[in-house]
Design a protein around this motif. Structure first.
Motif, mmCIF file in Angstrom:
data_model
loop_
_atom_site.group_PDB
_atom_site.id
_atom_site.type_symbol
_atom_site.label_atom_id
_atom_site.label_comp_id
_atom_site.label_asym_id
_atom_site.label_seq_id
_atom_site.Cartn_x
_atom_site.Cartn_y
_atom_site.Cartn_z
ATOM 1 N N LEU A 185 0.721 -1.245 -0.118
ATOM 2 C CA LEU A 185 0.091 -0.086 -0.013
ATOM 3 C C LEU A 185 0.769 1.183 -0.148
ATOM 4 N N THR A 186 0.585 2.201 -0.844
ATOM 5 C CA THR A 186 1.203 3.471 -0.756
ATOM 6 C C THR A 186 0.377 4.717 -0.478
ATOM 7 N N GLY A 195 2.738 9.838 -3.954
ATOM 8 C CA GLY A 195 2.602 10.959 -4.981
ATOM 9 C C GLY A 195 3.229 11.925 -4.180
ATOM 10 N N ALA A 196 3.163 12.318 -3.003
ATOM 11 C CA ALA A 196 3.793 13.083 -2.016
ATOM 12 C C ALA A 196 5.292 13.069 -2.127
ATOM 13 N N ILE A 197 5.985 11.987 -2.408
ATOM 14 C CA ILE A 197 7.212 11.605 -2.326
ATOM 15 C C ILE A 197 7.826 11.412 -3.682
ATOM 16 N N ALA A 198 7.014 11.583 -4.758
ATOM 17 C CA ALA A 198 7.177 11.040 -6.096
ATOM 18 C C ALA A 198 8.819 11.377 -6.634
ATOM 19 N N SER A 199 9.398 12.391 -6.172
ATOM 20 C CA SER A 199 10.592 12.563 -6.248
ATOM 21 C C SER A 199 11.934 12.128 -5.643
ATOM 22 N N THR A 200 11.515 11.542 -4.704
ATOM 23 C CA THR A 200 12.188 11.080 -3.485
ATOM 24 C C THR A 200 11.931 9.544 -2.996
ATOM 25 N N GLY A 201 11.609 8.892 -4.163
ATOM 26 C CA GLY A 201 11.282 7.409 -3.933
ATOM 27 C C GLY A 201 10.045 6.763 -4.317
ATOM 28 N N ALA A 206 7.219 4.684 -0.276
ATOM 29 C CA ALA A 206 6.076 4.972 0.473
ATOM 30 C C ALA A 206 5.767 3.466 1.113
ATOM 31 N N SER A 207 5.810 2.521 0.077
ATOM 32 C CA SER A 207 5.507 1.090 0.835
ATOM 33 C C SER A 207 6.470 0.779 2.091
#
Length: 228
Positions: A185-186, A195-201, A206-207
Motif C-alpha cells: 500500500l502506498t 505522490g507526495a514523495i514522487a521525486s524521492t522514492g 511509500a511502501s
C-alpha cells in the motif's frame, strides 16, 4: 496507519473486555511461536553462529518477557493464558526435515525474519481492539516497538534492508507470503504518500515507510501450520 474508530468505545463494556482478552490471546500465540523458535535454536549446541549470538540471545530473552507480560495482562482481565502449544517448525512438512541441525542455520534465520515481520503486523492489527483498555494498549504498543527493532535486527543480520519493500517476501518461502501480503500500500488513510514523495522514492519508498496491520484471521492462518 489505521484510525481508531469511536465505535470501539461505544460497545458494551462486556464486549470490549472480551475483545481485549481475544486480542491478547492472539498476540500471545505469536509471542509463544517466536520464543519457542529462539529457545530451540539456543538449545541446539553450536547451532547459532557466534557472530549472531548476541542478537539471538537478546531476542530470546525479550520474547520470553513478552510471553510473561501478556500472560500477566490476561490474568488481570480474567482471561486464561492458554498453555504454549506444541510447535512443528517443519510447518507440517513445508520445511521438510528442519530440526535446528547442521546445515539448517539459514532456514532458522529466514523463519526468524518471517516471525518478527509477522509480530510487527500482528500487534499493529490489534490496536483497535485494545483501545478500550489503556494499560493493555500501552503494553501492546511497547511490545510492538520492540518487535520492529527485532525485525530490523534479523533482516540486517541476513544482509537485507531493515524494512519490507512492497509485498516482497525476499527469500522467505512462498507458504509464508501471507506475512507480506498487503504491504504494498502506498496510501495512508486518504493521503497519497507515493505522490507526495514522487521525486524521492515514490511507490517503493511509500511502501517501505509503513507496516500494515494484519487481522486476527490472517495471523491465525500464518501461525496454524506451525502448530503440531
Amino acid at each position: 496507519m489505521p484510525t481508531i474508530a469511536h465505535s470501539a468505545l461505544d460497545r458494551p463494556l462486556a464486549a470490549q473486555a472480551a475483545e481485549v482478552v481475544d486480542s491478547l490471546r492472539l498476540v500471545l500465540l505469536v509471542a509463544y511461536l517466536q520464543s519457542e523458535l529462539y529457545t530451540r535454536a539456543a538449545a541446539a549446541t553450536g547451532f547459532i553462529a557466534t557472530t549472531d549470538a548476541a542478537v539471538f540471545t537478546a531476542l530470546n530473552t525479550q520474547e520470553a518477557q513478552h510471553v510473561s507480560r501478556l500472560t500477566t495482562l490476561l490474568a488481570g482481565r480474567g482471561g486464561a493464558a492458554f498453555p504454549k502449544p506444541a510447535f512443528d517448525f517443519t510447518a507440517k512438512g513445508a520445511l521438510p526435515g528442519f530440526a535446528f541441525a547442521a546445515g539448517q542455520y539459514e532456514t532458522f534465520r529466514i523463519l526468524a525474519q518471517a516471525f518478527e515481520d509477522l509480530g510487527v503486523r500482528a500487534y499493529k492489527g490489534q490496536i483497535q481492539a485494545l483501545v478500550a483498555d489503556e494499560p493493555a494498549l500501552n503494553a501492546a504498543l511497547a511490545i510492538h516497538s520492540v518487535e520492529a527493532r527485532h525485525a530490523t535486527a534479523v533482516r540486517r543480520l541476513r544482509g537485507k534492508k531493515g524494512w519490507i519493500t512492497g509485498s516482497s517476501p525476499d527469500d522467505v518461502p512462498v507458504f509464508l507470503q501471507g506475512v507480506y501480503a498487503g504491504e504494498e500500500l502506498t496510501t495512508q488513510g486518504t493521503f497519497d504518500v507515493a505522490g507526495a514523495i514522487a521525486s524521492t522514492g515514490g511507490a517503493e519508498a511509500a511502501s517501505q515507510a509503513f507496516d500494515e496491520p494484519l487481522t486476527a484471521a490472517q495471523v491465525t492462518a500464518i501461525v496454524t501450520p506451525f502448530i503440531a
